[in-house]
Scaffold this active site. Structure first.
Site, PDB file in Angstrom:
ATOM      1  N   ASN A  45       0.663  -0.740  -0.172  1.00  0.00           N
ATOM      2  CA  ASN A  45       0.263  -0.005   0.263  1.00  0.00           C
ATOM      3  C   ASN A  45       0.718   1.258  -0.356  1.00  0.00           C
ATOM      4  O   ASN A  45      -0.054   2.100  -1.022  1.00  0.00           O
ATOM      5  CB  ASN A  45      -1.292   0.024   1.629  1.00  0.00           C
ATOM      6  N   HIS A  90      -2.592   2.601  -2.654  1.00  0.00           N
ATOM      7  CA  HIS A  90      -4.157   1.422  -1.914  1.00  0.00           C
ATOM      8  C   HIS A  90      -5.372   0.697  -2.890  1.00  0.00           C
ATOM      9  O   HIS A  90      -5.363  -0.750  -2.598  1.00  0.00           O
ATOM     10  CB  HIS A  90      -5.360   2.519  -0.990  1.00  0.00           C
ATOM     11  N   ASP A 128      -5.515  -2.953  -3.335  1.00  0.00           N
ATOM     12  CA  ASP A 128      -6.918  -3.837  -3.630  1.00  0.00           C
ATOM     13  C   ASP A 128      -6.742  -4.670  -4.878  1.00  0.00           C
ATOM     14  O   ASP A 128      -7.802  -5.926  -4.486  1.00  0.00           O
ATOM     15  CB  ASP A 128      -8.590  -2.304  -4.143  1.00  0.00           C
ATOM     16  N   GLU A 159      -6.109  -7.120   5.588  1.00  0.00           N
ATOM     17  CA  GLU A 159      -5.362  -8.780   4.783  1.00  0.00           C
ATOM     18  C   GLU A 159      -5.321  -9.735   5.018  1.00  0.00           C
ATOM     19  O   GLU A 159      -4.274 -10.720   4.691  1.00  0.00           O
ATOM     20  CB  GLU A 159      -3.563  -7.699   4.406  1.00  0.00           C
TER      21      GLU A 159
END
Length: 313
Positions: free
Chosen positions: A198, A203, A207, A233
Site C-alpha cells: 500500500n 491502496h 486492493d 489483509e
C-alpha cells in the site's frame, strides 16, 4: 456510542428481538414466523461497512414481512370468527331439528342451516384467495431476503464471505461436525508485509492484490471449503470434514499455486507471501475458541519469520 462503533448482535440477541417483535404484533411464535423475523433482523444487524442503501433495503424487507404476517393474522381471525359463528348456528339448528316435528319449524331451521353454510363457504373461499395472495407475496419476500442477506454477508471487494457471514456459517458447521463426528479445521492467512504494498504502490493496487490472492484461493479450495475476508489483509479458510493433515495439504497447495501465479503491476512483479495459523476443532471447545487458537498460531508464524504455517496445539 456512534453507529459505526455498534457491536454486531449475537444470535441470541437476534432471537430475543425477533420474539419481542412477534409479541408486539400479537403473532404466534410459530417456527415460520420466528424464522422470517430472525432472518430479516440478522440481515439488518450486519457489519457496519455496508452502505445506507443496503441497510435500507434490509429494513424494507423486514417491514414487508411484518405487513404480510399482519395480513395473515387478520385473515385467519376473520375466518375463525366466521367458522365459530357458523358452528354455533349449526349446533342450535341441529338441536332444533332433533326436538321439532313441525313442518314450518323444520323448513325455517333448514333455511337457517343453508344460509349459514353458504356464509361459511364464502368466507372460506375469500380467506383461501387472500392466503394464496399472501403466500405468493411471502415467497417473493423470502427470495428478496435471500439476495439481500447474501449481499450483506459478502465482502464487496473480493466476493469472499465477510465476518458476519462467517458467524452464521461457523455455528452451523460446528453443529454438523459434532452431530456427525466429523473433523472441522480453520486456517487464518495473513499477507506478509502488505502495508509495504500500500505504501509503495497505493491502496488501489493493494486492493487488486487482495482480489488476485482471493481468486487464487478460490481456485485451490474445494467446493465444500469456504473463503472469508477476515480482516484488512487477513483471510480465513473454513474446511469442513478436514483434519490437520488435510489442512496442511491444502495450505501447501495454496502456497505452491500462489508462488506460480505472481501479480504484476506495470510489468513489475509484486511478491505475495502469507503466514498461516491452523487449528482443528476440539471436543471441548466452540467455534470461536478454535478461531482464537488459529489466530494465535498465525501470529506465531509471523513472529517466527513469516511465510510459514504453524499448527495450533
Amino acid at each position: 456510542m456512534t453507529p459505526s462503533q455498534s457491536p454486531t448482535l449475537t444470535p441470541s440477541d437476534i432471537a430475543r428481538i425477533a420474539l419481542k417483535r412477534l409479541a408486539e404484533l400479537g403473532l404466534p411464535p410459530t417456527p415460520e414466523n420466528y424464522t422470517k423475523f430472525y432472518n430479516a433482523i440478522a440481515a439488518i444487524k450486519s457489519p457496519t461497512d455496508k452502505s445506507d442503501e443496503e441497510l435500507k433495503s434490509a429494513y424494507q424487507v423486514l417491514f414487508r414481512v411484518s405487513d404480510v404476517l399482519d395480513g395473515m393474522s387478520e385473515t385467519s381471525e376473520v375466518l375463525l370468527e366466521d367458522l365459530l359463528r357458523g358452528s354455533e348456528v349449526m349446533d342450535q339448528s341441529l338441536d332444533a331439528l332433533r326436538s321439532s316435528h313441525d313442518a314450518d319449524t323444520l323448513e325455517q331451521v333448514l333455511s337457517t342451516l343453508i344460509e349459514s353454510t353458504g356464509s361459511v363457504r364464502q368466507t372460506v373461499n375469500a380467506s383461501h384467495r387472500d392466503l394464496q395472495e399472501l403466500k405468493a407475496t411471502m415467497d417473493k419476500i423470502q427470495s428478496d431476503l435471500a439476495i439481500n442477506r447474501k449481499t450483506l454477508e459478502q465482502d464487496p471487494l473480493t466476493g469472499a464471505l465477510n465476518r458476519q457471514g462467517l458467524e452464521h456459517l461457523l455455528t452451523r458447521e460446528v453443529k454438523r461436525a459434532r452431530r456427525a463426528n466429523l473433523p472441522l479445521t480453520v486456517g487464518i492467512l495473513d499477507l506478509d508485509e502488505f502495508k509495504l504494498v500500500n505504501d509503495r504502490f497505493g491502496h488501489l493496487v493493494g486492493d487488486k492484490v487482495l482480489m488476485h490472492f482471493s481468486s487464487i484461493a478460490k481456485a485451490v479450495l474445494r467446493e465444500s471449503d469456504v473463503l472469508v475476508r477476515y480482516g484488512g489483509e487477513e483471510f480465513l479458510v473454513l474446511l469442513p470434514e478436514t483434519d490437520l493433515n488435510g489442512a496442511r495439504f491444502l495450505v501447501d497447495r495454496l502456497r505452491q499455486v500462489n508462488a506460480k501465479t505472481p501479480f504484476f503491476h506495470h510489468s513489475q512483479h509484486i511478491d505475495i507471501r502469507f503466514s498461516t495459523g491452523v487449528a482443528q476443532l476440539k471436543q471441548d471447545e466452540n467455534g470461536h475458541s478454535m478461531l482464537i487458537r488459529a489466530d494465535e498460531a498465525m501470529y506465531q508464524a509471523k513472529n517466527s519469520g513469516r511465510d510459514q504455517v504453524i499448527f495450533a496445539d
